[in-house]
Design a protein around this motif. Structure first.
Motif, PDB file in Angstrom:
ATOM      1  N   GLY A 199      -4.350   4.590   6.280  1.00  0.00           N
ATOM      2  CA  GLY A 199      -3.626   3.519   5.620  1.00  0.00           C
ATOM      3  C   GLY A 199      -2.153   3.536   5.950  1.00  0.00           C
ATOM      4  O   GLY A 199      -1.525   2.487   6.149  1.00  0.00           O
ATOM      5  N   LEU A 200      -1.583   4.737   6.035  1.00  0.00           N
ATOM      6  CA  LEU A 200      -0.172   4.884   6.388  1.00  0.00           C
ATOM      7  C   LEU A 200       0.062   4.431   7.827  1.00  0.00           C
ATOM      8  O   LEU A 200       1.031   3.717   8.117  1.00  0.00           O
ATOM      9  N   LEU A 232       5.123   3.611   0.719  1.00  0.00           N
ATOM     10  CA  LEU A 232       4.799   4.592   1.754  1.00  0.00           C
ATOM     11  C   LEU A 232       4.532   5.962   1.145  1.00  0.00           C
ATOM     12  O   LEU A 232       3.607   6.671   1.559  1.00  0.00           O
ATOM     13  N   PHE A 233       5.328   6.333   0.147  1.00  0.00           N
ATOM     14  CA  PHE A 233       5.153   7.643  -0.468  1.00  0.00           C
ATOM     15  C   PHE A 233       3.817   7.733  -1.201  1.00  0.00           C
ATOM     16  O   PHE A 233       3.172   8.791  -1.215  1.00  0.00           O
ATOM     17  N   VAL A 281       2.538   1.444   9.058  1.00  0.00           N
ATOM     18  CA  VAL A 281       3.659   1.790   9.935  1.00  0.00           C
ATOM     19  C   VAL A 281       3.535   1.072  11.275  1.00  0.00           C
ATOM     20  O   VAL A 281       4.524   0.558  11.816  1.00  0.00           O
ATOM     21  N   TYR A 282       2.335   1.016  11.834  1.00  0.00           N
ATOM     22  CA  TYR A 282       2.129   0.316  13.099  1.00  0.00           C
ATOM     23  C   TYR A 282       2.421  -1.176  12.952  1.00  0.00           C
ATOM     24  O   TYR A 282       2.974  -1.802  13.869  1.00  0.00           O
ATOM     25  N   ARG A 283       2.048  -1.729  11.816  1.00  0.00           N
ATOM     26  CA  ARG A 283       2.342  -3.150  11.582  1.00  0.00           C
ATOM     27  C   ARG A 283       3.853  -3.378  11.594  1.00  0.00           C
ATOM     28  O   ARG A 283       4.346  -4.342  12.224  1.00  0.00           O
ATOM     29  N   ALA A 284       4.586  -2.508  10.925  1.00  0.00           N
ATOM     30  CA  ALA A 284       6.043  -2.625  10.901  1.00  0.00           C
ATOM     31  C   ALA A 284       6.618  -2.479  12.304  1.00  0.00           C
ATOM     32  O   ALA A 284       7.512  -3.230  12.709  1.00  0.00           O
ATOM     33  N   ARG A 285       6.096  -1.515  13.065  1.00  0.00           N
ATOM     34  CA  ARG A 285       6.559  -1.322  14.442  1.00  0.00           C
ATOM     35  C   ARG A 285       6.346  -2.587  15.277  1.00  0.00           C
ATOM     36  O   ARG A 285       7.243  -3.024  16.016  1.00  0.00           O
TER      37      ARG A 285
END
Length: 262
Positions: A76-77, A65-66, A81-85
């Motif tokens: 891309g971030l 992520l960093f 993040v949306y995939r994880a959500r």
């Protein structure tokens, strides 16, 4: 987080950037952990093979992520993040596992800011998504990304058994991820706002350091790392534990059927 703040050499609640809502929870969780005995967490981390896998993935998630952050790759971030959500939270709501969030209002959390005891002022406005200071919330993004990468569904663990700290961790992650405006603000800040970048660097280094420590299986090294950070914060343990207990009580009472929640 504690190791990162220790290495940065400052107390987060005294800088005016970690005094509200989500920040209050993160600071209180950190202090609550470091006020306990080191060997409790060392045993859980070093002697549990599953914990080693999770800690390694956590460090990897923080790193991945960093890297997106420092490239300024907001799209891309957001995609990651949306995939994880979607993996961690959306299925829980679709399947009826979750009825309502653990934490609904920052007004409750703001009551327990350590800044109140150091001359700071903590806002009590509910309009946190638009008025709160920007923050990448890398720690929370990392935690949810780690769960997603390992196909962990934390609410199932919550239904079986949950310590107050675990409940708070899930609650504050859910609070961030279930609000698109709040989550998008964190993603945008992560990619474009350097305000917290130095803290984020320290956080990634700390995550990888703890992962390496656990992989070595050294209780001596774990004790040294833990106690060094605990010593830095120990003068605030009494206040933190008192406020943390009150915060947990307020949140748990808000979860009771028929309770009134702001």
């Amino acid at each position: 987080m504690g190791t990162a703040w220790n290495c940065s050499g400052y107390f987060p609640w005294e800088e005016g950037t970690y005094v509200r809502g989500i920040e209050t929870v993160k600071v209180n969780i950190m202090l609550r952990i470091y006020s306990n005995k080191w060997h409790v967490y060392a045993g859980l981390a070093i002697l549990n093979p599953s914990a080693k896998v999770q800690i390694h993935q956590f460090a990897q998630s923080a790193t991945d992520l960093f890297k997106l952050m420092i490239k300024g790759d907001e799209e891309g971030l957001r995609k990651r993040v949306y995939r994880a959500r979607d993996i961690v939270f959306d299925d829980e709501y679709r399947e009826g596992i979750r009825k309502e969030p653990i934490i609904l209002s920052e007004k409750i959390l703001d009551q327990f800011s350590l800044a109140r005891n150091t001359g700071g002022a903590a806002s009590t406005s509910d309009d946190d998504a638009s008025t709160a200071g920007s923050n990448s919330h890398l720690a929370l993004l990392t935690m949810v990304d780690c769960w997603a990468e390992l196909s962990i569904r934390p609410f199932q663990h919550l239904e079986l058994l949950a310590t107050p700290i675990f409940r708070l961790l899930i609650g504050v992650a859910e609070y961030l991820f279930r609000d698109t405006t709040r989550l998008d603000a964190a993603i945008h800040t992560a990619a474009h706002d350097p305000t917290h970048r130095s803290d984020d660097v320290e956080y990634v280094i700390a995550a990888r350091g703890w992962s390496q420590c656990v992989s070595f299986g050294s209780f001596e090294l774990y004790e040294r790392r833990f106690k060094e950070t605990a010593k830095f914060f120990e003068h605030r343990f009494a206040d933190a534990n008192k406020l943390g207990a009150q915060m947990i009580k307020a949140i748990l009472e808000g979860e009771q059927p028929g309770s009134s929640r702001n």
